[in-house]
Design an enzyme around this catalytic site. Sequence first.
Site, mmCIF file in Angstrom:
data_model
loop_
_atom_site.group_PDB
_atom_site.id
_atom_site.type_symbol
_atom_site.label_atom_id
_atom_site.label_comp_id
_atom_site.label_asym_id
_atom_site.label_seq_id
_atom_site.Cartn_x
_atom_site.Cartn_y
_atom_site.Cartn_z
ATOM 1 C CD GLU A 83 33.020 72.614 21.782
ATOM 2 O OE1 GLU A 83 32.780 71.691 20.987
ATOM 3 O OE2 GLU A 83 32.134 73.319 22.312
ATOM 4 C CG HIS A 101 44.026 39.244 29.134
ATOM 5 N ND1 HIS A 101 44.063 39.395 27.765
ATOM 6 C CD2 HIS A 101 44.972 40.069 29.626
ATOM 7 C CE1 HIS A 101 45.010 40.275 27.453
ATOM 8 N NE2 HIS A 101 45.584 40.696 28.570
ATOM 9 C CG ASP A 160 43.048 42.976 25.697
ATOM 10 O OD1 ASP A 160 41.840 43.248 25.732
ATOM 11 O OD2 ASP A 160 43.822 43.189 26.649
ATOM 12 C CB SER A 197 38.990 38.036 50.323
ATOM 13 O OG SER A 197 38.061 38.555 49.386
HETATM 14 P P1 NDP Z 1 39.852 42.280 39.584
HETATM 15 O O1 NDP Z 1 40.898 43.291 39.793
HETATM 16 O O2 NDP Z 1 38.437 42.740 39.668
HETATM 17 O O3 NDP Z 1 40.109 41.062 40.608
HETATM 18 C C1 NDP Z 1 39.944 41.260 41.924
HETATM 19 C C2 NDP Z 1 40.010 39.916 42.637
HETATM 20 O O4 NDP Z 1 41.357 39.460 42.652
HETATM 21 C C3 NDP Z 1 39.547 40.091 44.054
HETATM 22 O O5 NDP Z 1 38.788 38.984 44.496
HETATM 23 C C4 NDP Z 1 40.876 40.175 44.794
HETATM 24 O O6 NDP Z 1 40.880 39.672 46.098
HETATM 25 C C5 NDP Z 1 41.726 39.209 43.990
HETATM 26 N N1 NDP Z 1 43.136 39.493 44.257
HETATM 27 C C6 NDP Z 1 43.798 40.649 44.058
HETATM 28 N N2 NDP Z 1 45.067 40.527 44.479
HETATM 29 C C7 NDP Z 1 45.206 39.278 44.938
HETATM 30 C C8 NDP Z 1 46.289 38.561 45.511
HETATM 31 N N3 NDP Z 1 47.492 39.103 45.659
HETATM 32 N N4 NDP Z 1 46.073 37.279 45.890
HETATM 33 C C9 NDP Z 1 44.867 36.723 45.722
HETATM 34 N N5 NDP Z 1 43.802 37.329 45.195
HETATM 35 C C10 NDP Z 1 43.977 38.600 44.801
HETATM 36 O O7 NDP Z 1 40.112 41.523 38.208
HETATM 37 P P2 NDP Z 1 39.245 41.554 36.864
HETATM 38 O O8 NDP Z 1 37.982 40.820 37.094
HETATM 39 O O9 NDP Z 1 39.226 42.936 36.296
HETATM 40 O O10 NDP Z 1 40.192 40.696 35.904
HETATM 41 C C11 NDP Z 1 40.324 39.289 36.080
HETATM 42 C C12 NDP Z 1 40.743 38.695 34.752
HETATM 43 O O11 NDP Z 1 39.708 38.907 33.797
HETATM 44 C C13 NDP Z 1 42.003 39.310 34.161
HETATM 45 O O12 NDP Z 1 42.713 38.288 33.502
HETATM 46 C C14 NDP Z 1 41.457 40.301 33.148
HETATM 47 O O13 NDP Z 1 42.352 40.572 32.082
HETATM 48 C C15 NDP Z 1 40.247 39.545 32.648
HETATM 49 N N6 NDP Z 1 39.203 40.366 32.064
HETATM 50 C C16 NDP Z 1 38.733 41.458 32.728
HETATM 51 C C17 NDP Z 1 37.697 42.208 32.207
HETATM 52 C C18 NDP Z 1 37.128 43.355 32.965
HETATM 53 O O14 NDP Z 1 36.231 43.992 32.444
HETATM 54 N N7 NDP Z 1 37.546 43.662 34.186
HETATM 55 C C19 NDP Z 1 37.097 41.874 30.893
HETATM 56 C C20 NDP Z 1 37.574 40.637 30.340
HETATM 57 C C21 NDP Z 1 38.618 39.947 30.900
HETATM 58 P P3 NDP Z 1 40.041 40.344 47.311
HETATM 59 O O15 NDP Z 1 38.694 39.673 47.194
HETATM 60 O O16 NDP Z 1 40.810 39.918 48.477
HETATM 61 O O17 NDP Z 1 39.993 41.813 47.046
HETATM 62 MG MG MG Z 2 40.487 44.289 26.750
#
Ligand code: NDP
Ligand code: MG
Length: 336
Positions: free
Chosen positions: A227, A108, A191, A51
């Site tokens: 616009e 979520h 949502d 990661s």
């Molecule tokens: P992100 O896309 O930012 O999450 C990325 C993380 O997930 C990284 O650490 C990444 O790993 C890891 N990841 C991605 N693919 C895999 C995999 N195949 N196996 C293991 N780990 C993996 O997510 P968000 O923070 O946007 O969203 C997380 C949750 O929060 C969701 O349920 C979303 O609906 C909810 N949410 C999000 C909001 C937002 O503003 N983004 C607001 C409110 C809720 P690596 O470190 O290796 O890259």
């Molecule tokens: Mg939302």
Amino acid sequence: MIKKYYDQDCNLGLLDGKTVAIIGFGSQGHAHAENLHESGVNVVVGLRPGSRHVAMAEKAGLKVMGIEEAAEAGDFVMILTPDELQAQIYKDQIAPHLHAGNVLMFAHGFNIHFKQIIPPADVDVVMVAPKGPGHIVRDMYTQGQGVPSLIAVYQDASGKAKDYALAYASGIGAGRAGILETTFKEETETDLFGEQAVLCGGVCELMKAGFDTLTEAGYAPEMAYFECIHEMKMIVDLIYTKGFEMMRYSISNTAEYGDYITGPKVITKESREGMKKVLSDIQDGTFASNFIQEFNAGGKANFYAMRAKQAEHPTTEVGKELRSMMSWLNDEKEVN
Ligand code: NDP
Ligand code: MG
């Protein structure tokens, strides 16, 4: 109106002696992990091998481990990876390490509400969902403030599920701003509806329709872009900070008059019927099953085709050109 909870309604002490495993260190993950850590909670971060976030989490003073190891260590396991990957990650790497009395957490409701994840009966299942992106959740916390957040309880095995959700929400700073209780069903359906009918689908289509109307009538695409697209931000910022009233106070009388008489001619009874259909497709699971089919079984072929088709719209070209004239936009750093 929904009842609101604040720090004085939360008992952060419920997390004493517990370990909170944060799975993922993206937008939400880094904010939850760092805020909880600074609130004195014992946090571990679960990441996949290689990661790109390991160094970042360690620099923040957090203990990083593999996803399975973290799930095993956590009394609370918060899944903060992209929604479409959660079911697989849960099945392979989290479920085998969930024990009776653990608290399974989400930000979520999608995977629980649409039964992509079916947790065992002996764990609590709760949601803590900040109403803002992770970098704001983090920034507000460091400034002694917080982002309002939703909590929900799907399954209460311990009898303390709601108190646990409130404690966690307080730990990320939400109790400084206010915590609102909802359900997995309500959070998920509203949502999806908001992003489809209004925020993303609705707004982008409205902007494009305005742009097309002007350019088809022979007006310059640059004028149409300014616009109907570019200036959206100014209006939305006013609504975001002060509501419809202040937006209308700030615009000209001509614009305000046009607003009242024209809005309903564009968002017609038919548009509202369309919104009802969007909502019923969300409620009966049609949207979710199409989405899951496309992303998991379908190899995203349609999704990529739709993305390519959208990119062909003339706004892509003219937008790129106009934005390149605005030096302040090029400086803006990319947000997570
Ligand atoms: P992100 O896309 O930012 O999450 C990325 C993380 O997930 C990284 O650490 C990444 O790993 C890891 N990841 C991605 N693919 C895999 C995999 N195949 N196996 C293991 N780990 C993996 O997510 P968000 O923070 O946007 O969203 C997380 C949750 O929060 C969701 O349920 C979303 O609906 C909810 N949410 C999000 C909001 C937002 O503003 N983004 C607001 C409110 C809720 P690596 O470190 O290796 O890259
Ligand atoms: Mg939302």
